[in-house]
Motif scaffolding. Structure first.
Motif, PDB file in Angstrom:
ATOM      1  N   LEU A  22       0.826  -1.213   0.000  1.00  0.00           N
ATOM      2  CA  LEU A  22       0.000   0.000   0.000  1.00  0.00           C
ATOM      3  C   LEU A  22       0.855   1.257   0.000  1.00  0.00           C
ATOM      4  CD1 LEU A  22      -2.858  -1.075   2.429  1.00  0.00           C
ATOM      5  CD2 LEU A  22      -2.979  -0.836  -0.058  1.00  0.00           C
ATOM      6  N   LYS A  23       1.960   1.243   0.750  1.00  0.00           N
ATOM      7  CA  LYS A  23       2.872   2.397   0.757  1.00  0.00           C
ATOM      8  C   LYS A  23       3.447   2.631  -0.635  1.00  0.00           C
ATOM      9  CE  LYS A  23       6.049   2.381   3.932  1.00  0.00           C
ATOM     10  NZ  LYS A  23       7.003   2.013   4.988  1.00  0.00           N
ATOM     11  N   ILE A  24       3.830   1.558  -1.303  1.00  0.00           N
ATOM     12  CA  ILE A  24       4.378   1.670  -2.658  1.00  0.00           C
ATOM     13  C   ILE A  24       3.309   2.199  -3.608  1.00  0.00           C
ATOM     14  CG2 ILE A  24       5.193   0.338  -4.647  1.00  0.00           C
ATOM     15  CD1 ILE A  24       6.624  -1.496  -2.527  1.00  0.00           C
ATOM     16  N   ALA A  50       9.986   3.753  -0.384  1.00  0.00           N
ATOM     17  CA  ALA A  50       8.954   2.730  -0.132  1.00  0.00           C
ATOM     18  C   ALA A  50       9.433   1.366  -0.613  1.00  0.00           C
ATOM     19  CB  ALA A  50       7.643   3.122  -0.810  1.00  0.00           C
ATOM     20  N   TYR A  51      10.061   1.333  -1.785  1.00  0.00           N
ATOM     21  CA  TYR A  51      10.600   0.062  -2.276  1.00  0.00           C
ATOM     22  C   TYR A  51      11.753  -0.422  -1.406  1.00  0.00           C
ATOM     23  CZ  TYR A  51       7.869  -0.452  -6.551  1.00  0.00           C
ATOM     24  OH  TYR A  51       6.856  -0.658  -7.442  1.00  0.00           O
ATOM     25  N   ARG A  55      12.227  -3.885   0.927  1.00  0.00           N
ATOM     26  CA  ARG A  55      13.406  -4.704   0.603  1.00  0.00           C
ATOM     27  C   ARG A  55      13.392  -5.193  -0.849  1.00  0.00           C
ATOM     28  NH1 ARG A  55      12.074  -5.452   5.788  1.00  0.00           N
ATOM     29  NH2 ARG A  55      13.672  -5.354   7.375  1.00  0.00           N
ATOM     30  N   ASN A  56      12.913  -4.310  -1.742  1.00  0.00           N
ATOM     31  CA  ASN A  56      12.914  -4.610  -3.167  1.00  0.00           C
ATOM     32  C   ASN A  56      14.027  -3.770  -3.793  1.00  0.00           C
ATOM     33  OD1 ASN A  56      12.419  -4.703  -5.949  1.00  0.00           O
ATOM     34  ND2 ASN A  56      10.236  -5.027  -5.647  1.00  0.00           N
ATOM     35  N   THR A  57      15.219  -4.324  -3.779  1.00  0.00           N
ATOM     36  CA  THR A  57      16.417  -3.594  -4.194  1.00  0.00           C
ATOM     37  C   THR A  57      16.354  -3.150  -5.646  1.00  0.00           C
ATOM     38  OG1 THR A  57      17.691  -4.860  -2.596  1.00  0.00           O
ATOM     39  CG2 THR A  57      18.935  -3.693  -4.281  1.00  0.00           C
ATOM     40  N   GLY A  58      15.907  -4.019  -6.521  1.00  0.00           N
ATOM     41  CA  GLY A  58      15.863  -3.685  -7.940  1.00  0.00           C
ATOM     42  C   GLY A  58      14.976  -2.488  -8.230  1.00  0.00           C
ATOM     43  N   GLU A  59      13.770  -2.493  -7.703  1.00  0.00           N
ATOM     44  CA  GLU A  59      12.847  -1.380  -7.918  1.00  0.00           C
ATOM     45  C   GLU A  59      13.342  -0.118  -7.213  1.00  0.00           C
ATOM     46  OE1 GLU A  59      10.188  -0.885  -9.867  1.00  0.00           O
ATOM     47  OE2 GLU A  59      10.466  -2.877 -10.708  1.00  0.00           O
ATOM     48  N   SER A  60      13.909  -0.302  -6.033  1.00  0.00           N
ATOM     49  CA  SER A  60      14.446   0.842  -5.300  1.00  0.00           C
ATOM     50  C   SER A  60      15.535   1.531  -6.118  1.00  0.00           C
ATOM     51  CB  SER A  60      14.990   0.405  -3.946  1.00  0.00           C
ATOM     52  OG  SER A  60      15.530   1.502  -3.249  1.00  0.00           O
TER      53      SER A  60
END
Length: 88
Positions: A22-24, A50-51, A55-60
């Motif tokens: 939801l934050k993303i 948010a990413y 802990r979504n490193t790629g999207e971050s």
């Protein structure tokens, strides 16, 4: 007593994932609504964060790159030249 909360960890993990999702979604929606260059710069940073929280490193990293581009555009629109050494 331990049987009362069997599966509580899975429920808590699922709820945590839902909160991160939801934050993303909210941060991405805010970014898409932003029109001013500085707003897009700030909103891209919030999506990247948010990413990262999820802990979504790629999207971050992808959003950090977008943030970098948007912040450079915001600086250019304001007539400011950023030093080459500034990462973000």
């Amino acid at each position: 007593m331990g049987l009362i909360c069997a599966g509580c960890g899975q429920v808590a993990d699922a709820q945590g994932q839902l909160v991160e999702t939801l934050k993303i979604r909210d941060a991405t929606s805010d970014y898409e609504k932003a029109r001013a260059p500085l707003d897009r710069c700030v909103k891209a940073k919030l999506v990247a964060a948010a990413y990262a929280d999820a802990r979504n490193t790629g999207e971050s990293q992808a959003w950090e790159a977008r943030e970098h581009e948007d912040c450079r555009a915001a600086a250019a629109a304001a007539g400011v030249k950023l030093p080459v050494s500034v990462k973000r």
